[in-house]
Design an enzyme around this catalytic site. Structure first.
Site, PDB file in Angstrom:
ATOM      1  CE  LYS A 212      -3.723  -2.317   2.557  1.00 38.50           C
ATOM      2  NZ  LYS A 212      -2.993  -3.532   3.014  1.00 38.50           N
TER       3      LYS A 212
HETATM    4  O1  LIG Z   1      -9.013  -3.103   2.044  1.00 42.90           O
HETATM    5  C1  LIG Z   1      -8.147  -3.889   2.448  1.00 42.90           C
HETATM    6  C2  LIG Z   1      -6.880  -3.937   1.898  1.00 42.90           C
HETATM    7  C3  LIG Z   1      -5.996  -4.866   2.357  1.00 42.90           C
HETATM    8  N1  LIG Z   1      -6.325  -5.737   3.334  1.00 42.90           N
HETATM    9  C4  LIG Z   1      -5.301  -6.729   3.757  1.00 42.90           C
HETATM   10  O2  LIG Z   1      -5.812  -8.041   3.458  1.00 42.90           O
HETATM   11  C5  LIG Z   1      -5.532  -8.929   4.516  1.00 42.90           C
HETATM   12  C6  LIG Z   1      -6.833  -9.406   5.144  1.00 42.90           C
HETATM   13  O3  LIG Z   1      -6.570 -10.380   6.145  1.00 42.90           O
HETATM   14  P1  LIG Z   1      -7.726 -11.348   6.720  1.00 42.90           P
HETATM   15  O4  LIG Z   1      -7.033 -12.143   7.764  1.00 42.90           O
HETATM   16  O5  LIG Z   1      -8.224 -12.196   5.581  1.00 42.90           O
HETATM   17  O6  LIG Z   1      -8.791 -10.468   7.264  1.00 42.90           O
HETATM   18  C7  LIG Z   1      -4.604  -8.176   5.479  1.00 42.90           C
HETATM   19  O7  LIG Z   1      -3.283  -8.415   5.079  1.00 42.90           O
HETATM   20  C8  LIG Z   1      -4.960  -6.723   5.222  1.00 42.90           C
HETATM   21  O8  LIG Z   1      -3.859  -5.866   5.479  1.00 42.90           O
HETATM   22  C9  LIG Z   1      -7.577  -5.693   3.880  1.00 42.90           C
HETATM   23  O9  LIG Z   1      -7.929  -6.472   4.788  1.00 42.90           O
HETATM   24  N2  LIG Z   1      -8.455  -4.772   3.406  1.00 42.90           N
END
Ligand SMILES: O=c1ccn([C@@H]2O[C@H](COP(=O)(O)O)[C@@H](O)[C@H]2O)c(=O)[nH]1
Length: 270
Positions: free
Chosen positions: A95
């Site tokens: 990001k």
């Molecule tokens: O909008 C967003 C952008 C990035 N993320 C990232 O995805 C994963 C989600 O992890 P889970 O364990 O599946 O919830 C995490 O690395 C976030 O930094 C997001 O969740 N939302």
């Protein structure tokens, strides 16, 4: 082969839209990794090898490695994915976004240091901040559009010339930033209505969709609202629900089962 072509091939050949997120949290690792100086690499490698069959992409989140001082483990992990699972692209979730002269270094970090196939980018500083990523035509640039978190609307829903900012971002990326055809968008699984709206704006552009699993997004709503005409167009990302499906010695088998279940759930609605 470039990121977009690799991704499309993977969708077609493997029949999966699952993106496996790699977010190491050593306190959640199985007991067998206690005291293992190489635990971050070894745990993630085992997850990658167990879930590769069900993955259209892998998404390591850089903060989870950097906070542990585990950048070398991240480097080796991405090398391992390229060597052991060619054809599955790696999206570095960092990001990034900064003035152009610094953004060049972020692009070098993602694409030269870590050899990621794609990177997530923050559009808030404007086009020049994303340009060093866009210029790498063979790599993917996954721009934040409508994020999955509860506060996403605080800024992303502000009305700009009659439409919410996230829709303006979608328009800009699709119409102005995608000259090399290497752009994708992040749209959270937790916002099905917005997924549909953004799909209507950007046509076939791929979406990275985090927010199923631990964040509670509804898989059926994601797929029915955001798939493209051919039933693809999505990298539906899940991290914790796959990585920590079991804290026992069966952690890799449990991760594989969770990834397979997500693939099958998605495929029911394509
Ligand atoms: O909008 C967003 C952008 C990035 N993320 C990232 O995805 C994963 C989600 O992890 P889970 O364990 O599946 O919830 C995490 O690395 C976030 O930094 C997001 O969740 N939302």
């Amino acid at each position: 082969m470039n990121f977009m072509q690799t991704l499309r091939n993977r969708w077609q050949q493997a029949g999966t839209l699952v993106c496996v997120g790699l977010d190491p949290e050593p306190t959640r690792f199985p007991a067998r990794f206690a005291g293992d100086a190489d635990a971050v690499f070894a745990f993630n490698r085992d997850i990658v090898d167990a879930t590769a069959e069900y993955a259209c992409a892998f998404k390591p989140q850089i903060a989870h490695f950097a906070a542990l001082g585990a950048e070398a483990a991240l480097n080796r992990l991405i090398e391992h994915i390229h060597a052991a699972h060619p054809g599955i692209p790696v999206i570095l979730d960092s990001k990034r976004g900064d003035i152009g002269s610094t953004a060049q270094h972020y692009a070098a970090e993602a694409f030269d240091r870590y050899r990621a196939d794609a990177v997530t980018a923050n559009p808030y500083l404007g086009r020049d901040s994303v340009q060093p990523f866009l210029d790498r035509a063979e790599r993917g640039v996954v721009v934040l559009c409508r994020t999955s978190n509860p506060g996403a609307g605080d800024l992303q829903d502000l009305i700009v010339d009659g439409r919410p900012l996230y829709q303006r971002v979608a328009e800009k990326v699709a119409r102005e930033w995608n000259g090399h055809g290497n752009c994708a968008l992040v749209v959270g699984a937790t916002w099905p209505a917005q997924l549909r709206e953004v799909r209507a704006i950007v046509g076939e552009m791929p979406f990275l969709v985090p927010g199923v699993g631990a964040q509670g997004g509804d898989v059926e709503a994601v797929v029915s609202n955001a798939k493209t005409a051919d039933g693809s167009g999505l990298m539906v990302s899940s991290s914790r629900a796959i990585l920590y499906a079991s804290s026992g010695d069966d952690y890799a088998a449990a991760a594989a089962a969770a990834a397979r279940e997500l693939r099958d759930q998605i495929n029911r609605y394509r």
